[in-house]
Design a protein around this motif. Structure first.
Motif, PDB file in Angstrom:
ATOM      1  N   VAL A  85     -23.758   4.755  -1.788  1.00  0.00           N
ATOM      2  CA  VAL A  85     -24.625   5.682  -2.502  1.00  0.00           C
ATOM      3  C   VAL A  85     -23.790   6.827  -3.076  1.00  0.00           C
ATOM      4  CG1 VAL A  85     -26.443   7.412  -2.213  1.00  0.00           C
ATOM      5  CG2 VAL A  85     -26.722   5.139  -1.245  1.00  0.00           C
ATOM      6  N   THR A  86     -24.006   7.110  -4.355  1.00  0.00           N
ATOM      7  CA  THR A  86     -23.254   8.181  -5.012  1.00  0.00           C
ATOM      8  C   THR A  86     -24.128   9.380  -5.369  1.00  0.00           C
ATOM      9  OG1 THR A  86     -23.616   7.139  -7.175  1.00  0.00           O
ATOM     10  CG2 THR A  86     -21.596   6.547  -5.979  1.00  0.00           C
ATOM     11  N   GLU A  87     -25.472   9.218  -5.222  1.00  0.00           N
ATOM     12  CA  GLU A  87     -26.373  10.309  -5.586  1.00  0.00           C
ATOM     13  C   GLU A  87     -27.616  10.260  -4.715  1.00  0.00           C
ATOM     14  OE1 GLU A  87     -27.453  11.977  -9.840  1.00  0.00           O
ATOM     15  OE2 GLU A  87     -28.774  10.269  -9.375  1.00  0.00           O
ATOM     16  N   LYS A 115     -18.304  13.662  -1.530  1.00  0.00           N
ATOM     17  CA  LYS A 115     -18.349  13.462  -2.977  1.00  0.00           C
ATOM     18  C   LYS A 115     -19.579  12.676  -3.414  1.00  0.00           C
ATOM     19  CE  LYS A 115     -13.350  13.880  -3.564  1.00  0.00           C
ATOM     20  NZ  LYS A 115     -12.109  13.288  -4.130  1.00  0.00           N
ATOM     21  N   VAL A 116     -20.686  12.953  -2.749  1.00  0.00           N
ATOM     22  CA  VAL A 116     -21.992  12.400  -3.128  1.00  0.00           C
ATOM     23  C   VAL A 116     -22.764  13.504  -3.835  1.00  0.00           C
ATOM     24  CG1 VAL A 116     -24.166  11.422  -2.306  1.00  0.00           C
ATOM     25  CG2 VAL A 116     -22.012  10.792  -1.199  1.00  0.00           C
ATOM     26  N   ARG A 117     -23.275  13.211  -5.045  1.00  0.00           N
ATOM     27  CA  ARG A 117     -24.065  14.205  -5.787  1.00  0.00           C
ATOM     28  C   ARG A 117     -25.394  14.419  -5.070  1.00  0.00           C
ATOM     29  NH1 ARG A 117     -25.996  13.241 -10.575  1.00  0.00           N
ATOM     30  NH2 ARG A 117     -25.734  15.334 -11.479  1.00  0.00           N
ATOM     31  N   VAL A 118     -25.713  15.665  -4.790  1.00  0.00           N
ATOM     32  CA  VAL A 118     -26.944  16.025  -4.098  1.00  0.00           C
ATOM     33  C   VAL A 118     -27.822  16.813  -5.062  1.00  0.00           C
ATOM     34  CG1 VAL A 118     -27.975  17.191  -2.115  1.00  0.00           C
ATOM     35  CG2 VAL A 118     -25.734  16.096  -1.890  1.00  0.00           C
ATOM     36  N   CYS A 177     -32.964   8.282  -9.295  1.00  0.00           N
ATOM     37  CA  CYS A 177     -32.247   8.304  -8.002  1.00  0.00           C
ATOM     38  C   CYS A 177     -33.026   7.492  -6.974  1.00  0.00           C
ATOM     39  CB  CYS A 177     -32.068   9.744  -7.526  1.00  0.00           C
ATOM     40  SG  CYS A 177     -31.206   9.883  -5.953  1.00  0.00           S
ATOM     41  N   LYS A 178     -32.367   6.504  -6.374  1.00  0.00           N
ATOM     42  CA  LYS A 178     -33.056   5.604  -5.438  1.00  0.00           C
ATOM     43  C   LYS A 178     -32.861   5.982  -3.969  1.00  0.00           C
ATOM     44  CE  LYS A 178     -33.328   1.471  -8.322  1.00  0.00           C
ATOM     45  NZ  LYS A 178     -33.106   0.012  -8.372  1.00  0.00           N
TER      46      LYS A 178
END
Length: 613
Positions: A445-447, A469-472, A503-504
């Motif tokens: 997961v990136t976001e 480094k995950v977009r929140v 966003c999932k």
């Protein structure tokens, strides 16, 4: 191969076994409509007696498991585990058996169905039959059942229960209950055939018989020793829970039904019976727990999930059932008593690595935590529980969901600041809760979209993910300032739910409506740490449960499901306190979550055998 008469004929019927009462119910209804109502009176008596006998077993169970009343007089200081509960699930088989035998007897001997209401001489005659025939007969047969063959094939089932309970009294094979029918039937039939029988006598004898059987298996010493000191001959006329518990520990002693006199005559009397009974009745046998989880009641219906209410219900995950509606008024009255008492009470306990862990509960319901005028009263109760734990020598006390509400007491900070010299460690357990939620998120997961970012959990989750480094995507910019400069760009402020429509991975820390959920794209998974849980509105999405962990396999004596959790599974904040205790950490875990400790706590949980759900 199963031994003859060891299994019940309706063993595989499940709940359908209760249809065996059908002919009795049909007889009562048929007589009321088409015959003389008195002709079906005996069927009604049998049904009422079965219900009352079952109620006696239930009331004894409830009393002995009200640990806030009985904890210092428990004979076996172990919890009843799921294995024993499942083994004793069909404890009421004997009621069906005796109902069928009684109905057959009344059908073949109509005079039994026309007994007078009362005969004063019947009690004396029945007492003679019981003392002179039933007691010695039971004593002799009981000793016989302890011979190698009969014990292995029949009686070992009864002794397989580690902790005696009122339901254990009736947990036996078919052959044993057939023999018990003879023991019970002799005084009833003998008195009736001599012309002294009565309906009241039958009621009294059967209910007294079950009352005394449950007394002996209650696991709580309720008989004061001064009675035997004042009237020493009574010790041979009536047994005590301590007396019978010794039979389950040393099976070659204390075989009597209710009267130790026959053990004395048969030279099978345990010499420790009275000294131990005096010690257990003193009420000074409580053990100080190492760890306490301070829970609270969610609502009136869920309060019926307490372990001392219905064992079969509390040993499965909580769900709203139809029968709870009938019990709601009673639960409401108990709620009023709890509010008036304003004292925390012991609910359950279990053992882990030789350490005693207890669950206490604050007598407050979920909705009360959201009433502004109730906050002082709730904090006072939590504070008193912490001080009580500190005085008793408890090492760690963990606060359940609403007991550590930020608006209520700053996640426990209020109590630590007010009492800086506390020896007990106060733990909110949210570090492990954060770790559980974070480890549920797939590594690719990136976001993510996060609601409730300003809460303790939301803040920690946001700061941890941005470091990975995950977009929140979250609604407030205050957290961004706490992140290291090189990771601040991964914290993206959004003001509308529409911003997360692609966003999932949604992490829900603030309750969201079905309308707000509708912005999530198909295939979204809703991770959540919000109480109560959000409605599973979207069929094209998946919903996570509240953060939880399964206790280690070597946990002992746990027989109650924690709210809607599965067997052996506890909320992550509960598990966080367990880890704090097992690790021997000496710091308080209150207030803001230390993000740097999230991985440390997670590794400690796995090291001690806790498993993610």
């Amino acid at each position: 191969m199963v031994s003859p008469l060891s299994a019940w004929p309706w063993e595989n019927f499940g709940v359908l076994k209760y249809l065996l009462y059908g002919p009795l119910v049909a007889k009562v209804l048929y007589s009321r409509e088409w015959e003389d109502p008195l002709s079906g009176c005996w069927s009604l008596h049998i049904l009422i007696i079965c219900a009352l006998r079952g109620l006696i077993h239930q009331l004894w169970y409830s009393y002995s498991n009200m640990l806030f009343l009985t904890r210092n007089r428990l004979l076996c200081a172990k919890g009843v585990d799921f294995k024993q509960i499942d083994k004793e699930w069909d404890w009421d088989n004997f009621l069906i058996l005796q109902a069928l035998i009684a109905s057959t007897a009344c059908y073949n001997f109509p005079s039994l169905a026309t007994l007078p209401l009362w005969n004063s001489k019947g009690c004396i005659v029945a007492l003679v039959f019981h003392i002179g025939v039933s007691e010695p007969l039971y004593y002799w047969i009981h000793r016989l059942f302890h011979s190698d063959y009969l014990f292995t094939n029949y009686h070992s089932l009864h002794h397989s229960s580690a902790v005696p309970q009122s339901f254990t009294a009736s947990h036996a094979t078919l052959l044993e209950h057939l023999v018990l029918c003879v023991v019970i039937g002799i005084p009833i039939l003998g008195t009736t055939m001599l012309g002294f029988g009565s309906a009241t006598f039958i009621y009294c004898y059967l209910l007294t018989f079950d009352f005394l059987r449950c007394l002996g298996h209650s696991n709580v010493e309720v008989v004061p020793h001064w009675i035997f000191e004042s009237l020493s001959f009574l010790k041979y006329l009536i047994y005590t829970p301590t007396y019978h518990s010794l039979h389950h520990k040393e099976m070659d002693t204390n075989f009597c039904l209710f009267m130790p006199l026959y053990d004395a005559l048969g030279n099978t009397l345990n010499k420790e019976s009275w000294a131990l009974q005096k010690d257990m009745s003193s009420g000074k046998n409580g053990r100080v727990p190492d760890f306490v989880f301070l829970a609270h009641v969610v609502d009136i219906t869920s309060s019926l999930h307490a372990p001392f209410v219905l064992r079969s219900f509390s040993s499965t995950p909580f769900a709203t059932r139809f029968f709870l509606l009938g019990m709601w008024p009673f639960a409401f009255l108990v709620m009023l008593v709890m509010w008036a008492s304003s004292k925390t009470f012991l609910v359950s306990f279990y053992s882990l690595r030789g350490r005693l862990h207890q669950t206490w509960s604050v007598p407050r319901f979920g909705f009360q935590y959201f009433l502004p005028f109730a906050s002082d009263g709730i904090n006072n109760q939590i504070e008193q529980a912490i001080l009580r734990a500190d005085k008793s020598g408890v090492k760690v006390i963990s606060l359940a969901a609403l007991n550590k509400n930020e608006a209520l007491n700053g996640g426990g900070t209020l109590f630590v600041k007010k009492h800086p010299n506390l020896r007990v460690r106060v733990v909110h357990g949210n570090t492990l809760t954060a770790a559980v939620i974070l480890n549920e998120i797939p590594k690719d997961v990136t976001e993510v979209f996060l609601t409730g970012a300003t809460s303790k959990l939301g803040r920690a989750i946001a700061l941890y993910l941005c470091r990975q480094k995950v977009r929140v995507l979250e609604r407030f910019d205050t957290i961004q300032k706490e992140a290291p400069k090189e990771y601040q760009s991964f914290l993206v402020q959004v003001t509308k739910y529409q911003a997360a429509q692609n966003c999932k991975a949604w992490i829900v820390g603030k309750w969201i409506t079905p309308r707000e959920q509708s912005w999530a794209p198909p295939g979204t998974h809703f991770h959540q740490f919000v109480v109560p849980s959000i409605f599973a509105f979207r069929r094209d999405c998946t919903y996570g449960e509240l953060a939880a962990m399964k206790l280690p396999d070597d946990v002992e004596g746990i027989g109650t499901c924690e709210y809607s959790m599965g067997r052996g599974v506890v909320h992550a904040c509960h598990a966080g306190g367990v880890i704090h205790s097992l690790q021997g950490w000496t710091h308080h875990e209150v207030g803001a979550i230390d993000v740097d400790r999230i991985d440390l706590v997670w590794r400690a949980a796995l090291k001690h055998g806790l498993k993610p759900v």
